[in-house]
Design an enzyme around this catalytic site. Structure first.
Site, PDB file in Angstrom:
ATOM      1  N   CYS A  31      17.068  52.573  85.563  1.00 39.92           N
ATOM      2  CA  CYS A  31      17.818  52.146  84.369  1.00 39.92           C
ATOM      3  C   CYS A  31      17.106  52.481  83.072  1.00 39.92           C
ATOM      4  O   CYS A  31      17.743  52.836  82.076  1.00 39.92           O
ATOM      5  CB  CYS A  31      18.118  50.653  84.434  1.00 39.92           C
ATOM      6  SG  CYS A  31      16.683  49.587  84.085  1.00 39.92           S
ATOM      7  N   HIS A  54      15.652  45.256  82.845  1.00 41.09           N
ATOM      8  CA  HIS A  54      16.839  46.116  82.951  1.00 41.09           C
ATOM      9  C   HIS A  54      17.415  46.402  81.568  1.00 41.09           C
ATOM     10  O   HIS A  54      17.697  45.473  80.805  1.00 41.09           O
ATOM     11  CB  HIS A  54      17.882  45.445  83.846  1.00 41.09           C
ATOM     12  CG  HIS A  54      19.069  46.309  84.153  1.00 41.09           C
ATOM     13  ND1 HIS A  54      18.952  47.532  84.776  1.00 41.09           N
ATOM     14  CD2 HIS A  54      20.394  46.135  83.907  1.00 41.09           C
ATOM     15  CE1 HIS A  54      20.171  48.062  84.914  1.00 41.09           C
ATOM     16  NE2 HIS A  54      21.051  47.242  84.373  1.00 41.09           N
ATOM     17  N   ASP A  71      26.659  50.380  81.530  1.00 42.13           N
ATOM     18  CA  ASP A  71      25.479  50.382  82.393  1.00 42.13           C
ATOM     19  C   ASP A  71      25.697  51.459  83.453  1.00 42.13           C
ATOM     20  O   ASP A  71      26.500  51.289  84.364  1.00 42.13           O
ATOM     21  CB  ASP A  71      25.290  49.011  83.046  1.00 42.13           C
ATOM     22  CG  ASP A  71      24.045  48.939  83.916  1.00 42.13           C
ATOM     23  OD1 ASP A  71      23.378  49.983  84.103  1.00 42.13           O
ATOM     24  OD2 ASP A  71      23.732  47.845  84.412  1.00 42.13           O
TER      25      ASP A  71
END
Length: 290
Positions: A68, A107, A122
């Site tokens: 991520c 994250h 995302d």
């Protein structure tokens, strides 16, 4: 670094002069279908850096994936280059072992505002928790996608992403009791505040995640890619192809273990990855489900 090269990498050939939701949805879906969520750098002797140009060269020019902190950092750059109203956010992943969110924000996600409405993008959580399109930032609203029904819940100063999925149907009896199989129909994925953050907010966690012996990512080598019918994933030596069967209320999991000799071929054929150094697969005991 340029948008045309990035769009070629993800196979997006549409117009990108409209800063609308339809364009954002298309680009988001193209990214998750083209760029793997993977931490393989850790397991083939590479260092993961938060340098945007290094990330761009890795993902766009070398046809790699990333986790991520790489994928969503790059995606945020693309959004800003296009001219979207974009804010970088930090989130805390939910731990089923702790039955709580991890205390640190590991994250990275992005918030985008279009015509006065906010959306969460995302492109790098992977496996069955991966959203294919942005989620509208509205509390409690069911937002069905291929993987299941996602919801964002406003807890005051903290938003929570949760998903209600389907029952797993495991084809290979050898994996019927595998710890990789998620058996929770509704699960929390991560939580976040709407406080904007700079990239350096993640520097310490980026180092921790790839070096600490207790980190999930040092204990498991993971490569996941979304497909039009579900996703495929390699965890250590275990390769799985998951097919979403919404009409039957199940996710079909076809799982098998690979030999060392098969791994390079699977990475090339199923994930379009060619690693510069030999991968040392790892699948130590750690809380992780696909």
């Amino acid at each position: 670094m340029n948008l045309e090269e990035y769009f070629k990498r993800i196979g997006f050939h549409g117009s990108f002069d409209k800063l609308d939701l339809a364009t954002l949805k298309l680009i988001h879906k193209h990214h998750v279908m083209s760029v793997p969520f993977e931490n393989l750098s850790i397991h083939c002797g590479e260092k993961i850096t938060m340098d945007l140009e290094v990330i761009y060269n890795k993902i766009v020019r070398s046809s790699r994936g990333g986790w991520c902190l790489e994928n969503n950092f790059l995606f945020g750059w693309m959004l800003r280059e296009m001219g979207y109203d974009t804010t970088r956010l930090a989130s805390r992943v939910f731990s089923s072992c702790l039955n709580d969110f991890y205390p640190t924000e590991t994250h990275l996600i992005n918030k985008v505002v279009i015509d006065g409405k906010a959306y969460i993008t995302d492109v790098s959580f992977g496996v069955s928790s991966q959203i294919w399109e942005p989620l509208e930032l509205v509390s409690g609203k069911d937002q069905p996608q291929a993987a299941g029904v996602f919801r964002l819940i406003d807890k005051g100063d903290f938003w929570v992403l949760e998903k209600t999925g389907r029952k797993p149907e495991v084809l290979n009896p050898d994996f019927a009791k595998s710890s990789l199989v998620n058996r929770m129909e509704t699960k929390q994925i991560y939580g976040f505040s709407l406080m904007p953050c700079e990239v350096d907010h993640f520097f310490e966690q980026n180092q921790y995640l790839q070096t600490d012996p207790t980190s999930l990512f040092t204990n498991k080598s993971i490569c996941s890619l979304q497909t039009p019918t579900g996703f495929r994933v390699l965890v250590g030596w275990t390769y799985s192809e998951v097919t979403y069967k919404a009409e039957a209320g199940v996710d079909v999991l076809d799982m098998r273990d690979l030999t060392d000799d098969e791994i390079e071929q699977i990475l090339r054929e199923k994930f379009n990855l060619k690693l510069p150094k030999k991968l040392q697969p790892v699948n130590n005991k750690a809380s992780y489900t696909i």
